[in-house]
Motif scaffolding. Structure first.
Motif, PDB file in Angstrom:
ATOM      1  N   LYS A 136       0.901  37.635  -3.787  1.00 15.09           N
ATOM      2  CA  LYS A 136       2.038  37.156  -3.011  1.00 15.09           C
ATOM      3  C   LYS A 136       3.067  38.262  -2.879  1.00 15.09           C
ATOM      4  O   LYS A 136       3.403  38.917  -3.869  1.00 15.09           O
ATOM      5  CB  LYS A 136       2.668  35.935  -3.688  1.00 15.09           C
ATOM      6  N   GLN A 137       3.550  38.465  -1.680  1.00 16.42           N
ATOM      7  CA  GLN A 137       4.506  39.538  -1.439  1.00 16.42           C
ATOM      8  C   GLN A 137       5.871  39.216  -2.042  1.00 16.42           C
ATOM      9  O   GLN A 137       6.276  38.063  -2.108  1.00 16.42           O
ATOM     10  CB  GLN A 137       4.653  39.771   0.064  1.00 16.42           C
TER      11      GLN A 137
ATOM     12  N   ARG B  39       5.973  33.966   6.972  1.00 14.71           N
ATOM     13  CA  ARG B  39       5.512  34.763   5.835  1.00 14.71           C
ATOM     14  C   ARG B  39       4.163  34.284   5.307  1.00 14.71           C
ATOM     15  O   ARG B  39       3.318  35.087   4.912  1.00 14.71           O
ATOM     16  CB  ARG B  39       6.567  34.731   4.742  1.00 14.71           C
ATOM     17  N   LYS B  40       3.961  32.981   5.292  1.00 11.30           N
ATOM     18  CA  LYS B  40       2.667  32.454   4.856  1.00 11.30           C
ATOM     19  C   LYS B  40       1.559  32.937   5.784  1.00 11.30           C
ATOM     20  O   LYS B  40       0.474  33.315   5.342  1.00 11.30           O
ATOM     21  CB  LYS B  40       2.703  30.921   4.832  1.00 11.30           C
TER      22      LYS B  40
ATOM     23  N   TYR C 210      -2.979  27.843   3.014  1.00 11.73           N
ATOM     24  CA  TYR C 210      -2.208  28.654   2.065  1.00 11.73           C
ATOM     25  C   TYR C 210      -2.395  28.145   0.640  1.00 11.73           C
ATOM     26  O   TYR C 210      -2.416  28.933  -0.311  1.00 11.73           O
ATOM     27  CB  TYR C 210      -0.729  28.650   2.451  1.00 11.73           C
TER      28      TYR C 210
ATOM     29  N   GLU D  38       0.648  36.506   5.022  1.00 10.74           N
ATOM     30  CA  GLU D  38      -0.177  36.623   3.818  1.00 10.74           C
ATOM     31  C   GLU D  38      -1.612  36.182   4.090  1.00 10.74           C
ATOM     32  O   GLU D  38      -2.563  36.743   3.536  1.00 10.74           O
ATOM     33  CB  GLU D  38       0.434  35.795   2.688  1.00 10.74           C
TER      34      GLU D  38
ATOM     35  N   ARG E 217      -5.980  33.093  -5.701  1.00 12.94           N
ATOM     36  CA  ARG E 217      -5.236  34.141  -6.410  1.00 12.94           C
ATOM     37  C   ARG E 217      -5.299  33.958  -7.918  1.00 12.94           C
ATOM     38  O   ARG E 217      -5.220  34.925  -8.673  1.00 12.94           O
ATOM     39  CB  ARG E 217      -3.771  34.130  -5.947  1.00 12.94           C
TER      40      ARG E 217
END
Length: 215
Positions: free
Chosen positions: A204-205, A160-161, A188, A164, A195
């Motif tokens: 971030k999702q 997942r990282k 990350y 992103e 952000r």
């Protein structure tokens, strides 16, 4: 400075700015030579001037050397987190297997660890070494199943990282897919800091399930 990490043969490294000095063998020597250059340059440029002017010039040049030193430290951290050379990965895996087979206190063959991931081999090698050093510790045969849940969770987080980072344009999916876990985490962290100050960076999702595909 990246030559110290990308060019193995010392003779093939090029340092045009070090003309007249012996080629540095490592980053520490590189920084020391830069400081020596700054001192000599300040004295040369200050010929005929006052001691104060030479001192001021030297401080200015040394401040640039300090920036180089800071960059060298960051570079060292960055390069240490890059994906390992495949041959080096094999050597590390072989070393861990040798440690396990040397210290094991149960019947086992190397083939039994064939599909064990690096994280599990490292944990088992550490366990057998601790028991060898302290026989009073509880002994238990190796069991990969206890690592599976943690490995699955870490792998999912890792995937997942990467997704992103692709969305934030830190690289292509193909290039980021080759990053090591350590390097991915380091980049990350930079994304998370961006952000906080840059509203244009993808947020971030919000994940709803545990399924994700490797970019």
């Amino acid at each position: 400075m990246r030559q110290f990490y990308t060019v193995d043969e010392h003779a093939k490294r090029k340092f045009p700015s070090h003309c007249g000095f012996r080629p540095p063998k490592n980053l520490d020597e590189y920084i020391k030579l830069k400081a020596k250059q700054a001192e000599l340059q300040a004295k040369y440029e200050g010929l005929g001037g006052s001691d104060n002017s030479i001192s001021s010039r030297m401080q200015l040049l040394l401040s640039k050397v300090k920036k180089l030193e800071d960059y060298a430290r960051d570079l060292s951290k960055e390069m240490s987190n890059l994906p390992l050379n495949p041959n080096l990965q094999k050597e590390i895996r072989q070393d861990l297997l040798e440690l396990i087979m040397r210290d094991k206190f149960y019947p086992a063959k190397v083939e039994q660890f064939k599909y064990w991931p690096h994280i599990a081999l490292k944990a088992e090698a550490s366990k057998t070494e601790r028991i060898r050093n302290d026989p009073s510790k509880k002994r238990s045969a190796p069991d990969l199943s206890k690592y599976k849940k943690k490995i699955t969770e870490l792998t999912l987080e890792y995937i997942r990282k990467k997704q992103e980072l692709v969305a934030a344009k830190y690289g292509t999916a193909k290039s980021i897919s080759k990053w090591s876990r350590q390097y991915t985490n380091m980049v990350y962290e930079k994304l998370e800091k961006r952000r906080e100050i840059d509203p244009t960076v993808p947020k971030k999702q919000a994940y709803r399930d545990k399924k994700a595909d490797e970019p």
